[in-house]
Design an enzyme around this catalytic site. Structure first.
Site, PDB file in Angstrom:
ATOM      1  N   LEU A 110       3.465  -1.369  -6.284  1.00  0.00           N
ATOM      2  CA  LEU A 110       2.818  -1.928  -5.103  1.00  0.00           C
ATOM      3  C   LEU A 110       3.685  -3.067  -4.574  1.00  0.00           C
ATOM      4  O   LEU A 110       4.111  -3.936  -5.341  1.00  0.00           O
ATOM      5  CB  LEU A 110       1.414  -2.423  -5.455  1.00  0.00           C
ATOM      6  CG  LEU A 110       0.504  -1.367  -6.096  1.00  0.00           C
ATOM      7  CD1 LEU A 110      -0.826  -1.980  -6.513  1.00  0.00           C
ATOM      8  CD2 LEU A 110       0.273  -0.202  -5.153  1.00  0.00           C
ATOM      9  N   HIS A 155      -2.677 -10.471  -8.035  1.00  0.00           N
ATOM     10  CA  HIS A 155      -3.047 -10.259  -9.437  1.00  0.00           C
ATOM     11  C   HIS A 155      -4.443 -10.831  -9.617  1.00  0.00           C
ATOM     12  O   HIS A 155      -4.637 -12.047  -9.589  1.00  0.00           O
ATOM     13  CB  HIS A 155      -2.049 -10.965 -10.353  1.00  0.00           C
ATOM     14  CG  HIS A 155      -2.274 -10.716 -11.814  1.00  0.00           C
ATOM     15  ND1 HIS A 155      -1.260 -10.392 -12.681  1.00  0.00           N
ATOM     16  CD2 HIS A 155      -3.392 -10.742 -12.569  1.00  0.00           C
ATOM     17  CE1 HIS A 155      -1.754 -10.227 -13.903  1.00  0.00           C
ATOM     18  NE2 HIS A 155      -3.048 -10.452 -13.856  1.00  0.00           N
ATOM     19  N   GLU A 195      -4.160  -3.918 -17.346  1.00  0.00           N
ATOM     20  CA  GLU A 195      -4.370  -4.017 -18.787  1.00  0.00           C
ATOM     21  C   GLU A 195      -5.658  -4.781 -19.053  1.00  0.00           C
ATOM     22  O   GLU A 195      -6.248  -5.371 -18.150  1.00  0.00           O
ATOM     23  CB  GLU A 195      -3.200  -4.747 -19.454  1.00  0.00           C
ATOM     24  CG  GLU A 195      -3.040  -6.200 -19.008  1.00  0.00           C
ATOM     25  CD  GLU A 195      -1.856  -6.893 -19.649  1.00  0.00           C
ATOM     26  OE1 GLU A 195      -1.259  -6.308 -20.573  1.00  0.00           O
ATOM     27  OE2 GLU A 195      -1.537  -8.024 -19.245  1.00  0.00           O
ATOM     28  N   ARG A 216      -8.916 -11.165 -25.713  1.00  0.00           N
ATOM     29  CA  ARG A 216      -8.917 -12.523 -26.255  1.00  0.00           C
ATOM     30  C   ARG A 216      -9.310 -13.497 -25.161  1.00  0.00           C
ATOM     31  O   ARG A 216      -9.515 -13.105 -24.014  1.00  0.00           O
ATOM     32  CB  ARG A 216      -7.518 -12.880 -26.754  1.00  0.00           C
ATOM     33  CG  ARG A 216      -6.443 -12.673 -25.676  1.00  0.00           C
ATOM     34  CD  ARG A 216      -5.112 -13.258 -26.034  1.00  0.00           C
ATOM     35  NE  ARG A 216      -4.049 -12.829 -25.141  1.00  0.00           N
ATOM     36  CZ  ARG A 216      -3.810 -13.325 -23.935  1.00  0.00           C
ATOM     37  NH1 ARG A 216      -4.599 -14.280 -23.451  1.00  0.00           N
ATOM     38  NH2 ARG A 216      -2.804 -12.887 -23.197  1.00  0.00           N
ATOM     39  N   VAL A 242      -5.527 -18.184 -21.265  1.00  0.00           N
ATOM     40  CA  VAL A 242      -5.085 -19.552 -21.005  1.00  0.00           C
ATOM     41  C   VAL A 242      -5.899 -20.156 -19.864  1.00  0.00           C
ATOM     42  O   VAL A 242      -6.298 -21.323 -19.894  1.00  0.00           O
ATOM     43  CB  VAL A 242      -3.585 -19.576 -20.641  1.00  0.00           C
ATOM     44  CG1 VAL A 242      -3.142 -20.982 -20.256  1.00  0.00           C
ATOM     45  CG2 VAL A 242      -2.738 -19.048 -21.795  1.00  0.00           C
TER      46      VAL A 242
END
Length: 447
Positions: free
Chosen positions: A203, A208, A287, A291, A294
């Site tokens: 893309l 994001h 993805e 966890r 940050v």
């Protein structure tokens, strides 16, 4: 509830987890390398154990030593923070075999989402939109060229076991594809011990966008909105904000509901983040990080929900403390990652911090384990702190961020604070008009 938690990490995230545990009345154990003997989390923990020399492989990645530290101190749970062993399925399995609770998802979910190809297949099965691309690993050049032609150039070749931009190459033609495939496989093998790669549509100007999710492992899950992490350098996030300037309320609700349903159907336990590329109103799965992220304080700022409290509660069998209808969003938040790096060359800058002064006031939070006189070791990630600012809206948040950056003082080492002081005054950033390529183009233009 747990009696004692061992924190298998260092730096600001170790201190963040320690504070959450203390608020819940849980005793803490800090583990540390010899290089971190004077670290803040070591000083504040109820107990501490040295687990090895400075190199991560001999300390923070040394599973045997960490398990031994649990047995010595009687810790009944481990919080892995982020990085190091936080997404290591083998570590989670070993802890289970020793009757130590891993404060995170089940090993099977870590393993599934740690394999980019399997993660994409699972996401597709769960109804999460994915980027057009190969169904699995691609090994033959002829197969790669055929898939690329079907998808349409440009395409991107990615390492199946990768991350951080390694084993990732863009091809805009058949000729470039031949080179990209070999280079990506070589880099992937060297970096991850696995040269498997896959192909996706590239893309050109995406954002994001990531969705924060929490699951109880029993089929219940919630989402806590999105974070925009488009300002990146070498595929590493620099600035994160919530909400995204690019999304509207209906898009936010749609993708949030898709993600929470998927996590519930998966039987996922604990905190997770589902990451997407977003372009022209469409989301494409990248993805899932199994966890704490940050940038989790951005979500905490707009929801008022302590994500580490939730992690501990869920892992102890207490389930989610809130339902989706209880989640409300207030204002806007931005996080700047402060690194011990030269702001122009981004060369790491370890050394002694001679003066450290953090900003304060309404809506200001600083997550850092640094103090005046602290020696930043050269062995680990260069992140030394995070500045998180919250306002009633994005305009107020930006005004407050500008003021907070002006107050922030770190002497004795180079930091990326000057970069953020520049960014906060940039017209594109002020307008929220940026994509994942914006920062690198901006830096390249500056020379």
């Amino acid at each position: 509830m747990f009696q004692k938690i061992l924190i298998a990490n260092r730096g600001e995230i170790a201190l963040r987890v320690l504070r959450a545990a203390r608020e819940l009345g849980i005793k803490t154990v800090a583990v540390h390398s010899t290089a971190d003997a004077e670290a803040m989390h070591v000083r504040l923990a109820d107990e501490s154990v040295c687990i090895g020399p400075p190199a991560s492989r001999d300390s923070y990645l040394n599973i045997h030593q960490i398990v031994a530290a649990c047995e010595i101190t009687g810790a009944d749970a481990i919080h892995p923070g982020y990085g190091f062993l936080s997404e290591n399925a083998k570590f989670a399995e070993i802890l289970e075999a020793h009757d130590i609770t891993f404060i995170g998802p089940r090993a099977q979910h870590i393993r599934i989402m740690g394999d980019k190809i399997e993660a994409k297949k699972t996401a597709k099965r769960l109804g999460i939109p994915v980027v057009p691309g190969s169904e699995g690993a691609v090994t033959e050049e002829s197969e790669a060229l055929k898939i690329a032609a079907e998808i349409g150039y440009p395409v991107i070749v990615k390492a199946a076991a990768g991350g951080g931009g390694r084993g990732m190459k863009v091809a805009r033609s058949e000729e470039e594809m031949r080179v990209a495939l070999g280079t990506a496989r070589s880099e992937a093998g060297a970096a991850f011990g696995d040269d498997a790669v896959y192909i996706e549509k590239y893309l050109s100007k995406p954002r994001h966008i990531e969705i924060q999710v929490m699951g109880d492992g029993e089929g219940q899950a919630i989402h806590l909105g999105e974070r925009d992490c488009s300002l990146q350098r070498r595929h590493q996030k620099v600035w994160e904000e919530a909400f995204s300037p690019a999304l509207n309320a209906s898009e936010r609700q749609r993708i949030g509901e898709i993600c929470s349903k998927a996590v519930a159907d998966l039987g996922y336990s604990g905190a997770g983040t589902i990451e997407f590329l977003y372009e022209d109103g469409e989301f494409y799965f990248i993805e899932m990080n199994t966890r704490l992220q940050v940038e989790h304080p951005v979500t905490e700022a707009i929801t008022g929900i302590d994500l580490v409290h939730e992690q501990i509660r869920i892992a102890s069998g207490g389930g989610l403390s809130v339902r989706q209808q209880d989640v409300s969003f207030e204002g806007h938040a931005i996080e700047c990652r402060i690194n011990a790096e030269d702001p122009r060359t981004f060369t790491p800058s370890p050394g002694t911090v001679t003066h450290f002064h953090t900003p304060g006031g309404l809506g200001i939070r600083v997550d850092s384990a640094v103090y005046s006189g602290y020696k930043i070791p050269p062995y680990y990630d260069s992140l030394i702190g995070k500045l998180i600012v919250h306002g009633r809206n994005r305009v107020e948040c930006m005004m407050r961020l500008r003021r907070a950056l002006d107050e922030f003082v770190v002497d004795g080492i180079n930091t990326t604070l000057p970069l953020f002081r520049e960014l906060v005054g940039n017209i594109d950033i002020a307008n929220g008009d940026y994509d994942i390529h914006w920062l690198e183009k901006h830096l390249a233009a500056k020379g």
